[in-house]
Scaffold this active site. Sequence first.
Site, PDB file in Angstrom:
ATOM      1  CG  ASP A 479      -2.132   0.787   1.170  1.00  0.00           C
ATOM      2  OD1 ASP A 479      -2.274   1.540   0.192  1.00  0.00           O
ATOM      3  OD2 ASP A 479      -2.970   0.688   2.085  1.00  0.00           O
ATOM      4  CG  ASP A 549      -9.161   2.770  -0.239  1.00  0.00           C
ATOM      5  OD1 ASP A 549      -8.748   1.618  -0.410  1.00  0.00           O
ATOM      6  OD2 ASP A 549      -8.527   3.631   0.398  1.00  0.00           O
TER       7      ASP A 549
HETATM    8  C1  DGJ Z   1      -5.763   1.997   1.942  1.00  0.00           C
HETATM    9  C2  DGJ Z   1      -6.118   0.752   1.218  1.00  0.00           C
HETATM   10  O1  DGJ Z   1      -6.595   1.045  -0.051  1.00  0.00           O
HETATM   11  C3  DGJ Z   1      -7.117  -0.031   2.047  1.00  0.00           C
HETATM   12  O2  DGJ Z   1      -7.544  -1.151   1.342  1.00  0.00           O
HETATM   13  C4  DGJ Z   1      -6.455  -0.413   3.315  1.00  0.00           C
HETATM   14  O3  DGJ Z   1      -5.388  -1.279   3.057  1.00  0.00           O
HETATM   15  C5  DGJ Z   1      -5.972   0.825   4.041  1.00  0.00           C
HETATM   16  N1  DGJ Z   1      -5.163   1.659   3.203  1.00  0.00           N
HETATM   17  C6  DGJ Z   1      -5.182   0.454   5.259  1.00  0.00           C
HETATM   18  O4  DGJ Z   1      -4.585   1.523   5.831  1.00  0.00           O
END
Ligand code: DGJ
Length: 741
Positions: A479, A549
Site C-alpha cells: 500500500d 477504496d
Molecule cells: C488503503 C487501502 O486502499 C485499504 O484497502 C487499506 O489497506 C488501508 N489503506 C489500510 O490503511
Amino acid sequence: MNDLIYVNKQKLEFHLTNGHISYIIKVMPKIKQLESVYFGKAVHVRKDLHNLNEYEPGSGCQLFANTGIASLEHRRQEYPTYGSTDFRKPAFEIKYNDGDKISNFQFDSYQILNGAPFYKVLPHVRYADNAQTLVFLLKDQYSDLELKLNYTIFPDLDIIVRNAEFFNPSKNDYHLLAVKSASLDLPTSNYDLITLNGAWARERHVNRSPLRPGIQEIGSVRGATGHIHDPFIALADKNATQNSGNVIGMTLMYSGNHQETVDVNTYGVTRIMTGISDADFDWILQPMSNFVTPQAILSFSSNGFNGLSHNYHDLIRQHIINKHWQKPKRPVLINNWEATYYDFNEQKLIKLAKEAKDIGCNLFVLDDGWFGHRTTDSGSMGDWKVDKKKLPDGLDHLVKNIHDLGMQFGLWFEPEALTMDTTLYKEHSSWLLGNNKKHLSQGRNQYLVDFANPSAVNFLFKKMCKIIDNIHPDYIKWDMNRNITEPYSNYLSKEEQGEVFHRYIMGVYRLYQMLTEKYPDILFESCAGGGGRYDLAMFYYAPQAWTSDDTDAYERWQIQTGTSYVYPPAVMGSHVSIVPNHQTGRVTPLHSRINIAMFGTYGYEFDLTKLNTKEKEELKKGTDQFHHFHDLIFKGDFYRLEPADSNHGAWQANSKDKKHAVICYSYGLSEPNHGYYYVKLAGLDPDQLYEINGQRKLYGDELMNIGLPLTKDFRNHEDQYWSQPKTDFDTKIFELKAIDK
Ligand code: DGJ
C-alpha cells in the site's frame, strides 16, 4: 521471423506494419529530423512515400533556407525539439553548460532488432520475441549527446511501444529539463479526447469532449500516478462508439509524475505527447551515463473503444504481467480491513478466516494494523514488528492457524511510509523525504521514506525479508497512502534535487524487483489508497491492484468501466463488502455486489461473522459463480456494451473461441412500468446458435444486431409481474453457450 518493418534505404522512409496498423516515419531531407507521416489503420507498403508528402499550408518563417521546409511549425514531427521554429511544446529540452537550450539532433543511422528493448530496473514490455524494434540513432550537432528512439511493433497486437534513450559519451554534464517518452503529430484535430479522471474513491471515470485549439493536459505532480488522472489519453473519431470507429490511444508505463499533452495548433494539427512530467524535473546527464524514458504504449483500433481495450488487455496479460502469474487462477480472498479496521486479535481473525473458508475463500489477508502500536492511522509506520498486544503469539502463530485451515496467508505492508514515533525514524532521520528544517506536510498522519536513497531501500528490503522468511506469506499487499509534498532528498546533492521524483519511483521499482525476484511465488497486489498508483508499470511487478477504496457496487461500476479502457478485469482487485457501504452509505443488493466484484480479482472485505445463513449461502454461490466464469473474464475478451438506457450499464466477456460468454447487466435506478429493454451484444460468431441461461436460443447475429431481450416474459403468469422483487441497483447475469443448431 516475419518482417514488420519496411525501409526505403535511399529515401530513409520507414513503415512499421503488421497488416492491421501502420506507423510511418521519414527522415526529413537536409534537416535530418524525423517526420511523423502516419499512424492508424494499415495501408499497403509501397516503394516510397512521395504520394504522402505533405504540402505546407502557409508560408512560415523560412528559417530553413533552401530545404523546402519553411518552418518546423509546419512539420509533423516524431520527437520535436525546443526553440527552433516549432512553437509547440517540445518532446525534450536540454540545458547546455553555457545555459543555452537549443539542440539539433539529426538522424545518424537506424537498426532493426528482433524483440523489444530490455531494461534492468525500469518496467518494460517483455516476452516479445516475435516483435521487432526499429531504433533510430540521432546525434546532436551542438554536442556529443546521442539520442535513441525505439519503436516496437508486434505481429499480433495493434500496439506500438515507444521510448527515448539519451546517452552522454562526453566529459561534461548536461541537464535534461524535459524528456518525453513519445510525441506524435496527427494531421487534423477532428477528434474527441477521452481521459480517465477522478479522485480517491471515484477513480477513472470516463470523460469525453471535443478537442479545442490550444493545449489540453492531464498529469500528476503527486509523486505517483495519482487518483486524479490515469496516464491515458485517447483520440477518437467523432462517431466512434464502443464497437466502431477509429481510436488512437496512448498510455505510459510509469508510476511517478506524468504528463499527457494534447496540443491543437493554429493549423489544426494535433500533437499528443506523454512522459515524465516536466514539473520539478532536472536530470543531470553525467559523463558516460544514459537516461531511459519509460515506455509509451500507443494503440490503434478501427473497432472503437473495445478494440483499443483489447489491445491493451492482451498486452498487459501477455507482455507485462510476470509469466509466473499469467496462467494460475487467482485466489479468492478475505481481507479484514472493512471487517475489523484496527480492532482485531488472533481469535477474531481466525473466526473471520473460518467463515471465509466456508464461503470458498482460499486466501486470508491481514491488512493494516498488525505492527507497532497501531490502533488508529496515526503512527508506527516503519516499525515493522508485530504488535504483541493484538497478536501475543506472534504473526507466525496466526499464519500457522490460517495455513492449518487450508488457506493461504497474505500480509499488508506500506514500505514507503514513516512516522516520527518509530525506531526507523529515530535511527535514520535522514531517510525522511523532505528537508526537516522546513515545515513538512503530513498525509494520513505520515511522512515518507526517501526512496531516492538506495541505503533506505536496501534496509527496507532486509526488514521485509526478515518477516517474509519468518512467516512465508503467500501474498503481499503493498500500500502507499499519501502524495509526495515538499520534495527534497537529504541523500542527493543540491544540484540533484530535480531528480528526486524519478529517483523515488526508481527506488520503488528496485524494491519491487528485489522482492519479486527473491520471492517469485508471493503474489503481490499493489495499492495506493485504492487506485492511486494504478498503471502499467505496477502490473509489471504486482499482477493485481486494488482498484479503489470504494467498494460500493454502483460506484464500482463506474470505476471498473473506466478502468477497463486500459486494464483487463484480470488485474482489477474487486471485493464484495457490507451495506450500507462504508464509502457511500449506499445499499445495493448482495447479488449485484457479487456480480460486479466477479469482474475482477475477486474477494470479500467485511465481517462475515455477522451474516445470516441465507447471506452466507448467497456468498458461497458467489464464489462458485466466480470460479464458473473465471476463465471467460480472466482470459477472454471484455466488452463494454451500449446499455438500453443511460441509467443502465452492461459488460460482456467472451471466450476467445466465441463459444461461451457472460453478460452482466446493471439496471441502475429502478424504473416502474418500464418499456422493452434490449442490449446489443458484441464479438460473437454471427452464425452460431447460443443458448441463454439454459433457456432461450438466439443466433450470434441476432444477439449483436437485434439484441439480447432483457424484459422478463410474464405471459401466462401476469400475476407475478406485481410480486417480482424490485430494487435499485439490480444486476443480472446472462450466460451464453454455443449449441448445435
Ligand atoms: C488503503 C487501502 O486502499 C485499504 O484497502 C487499506 O489497506 C488501508 N489503506 C489500510 O490503511
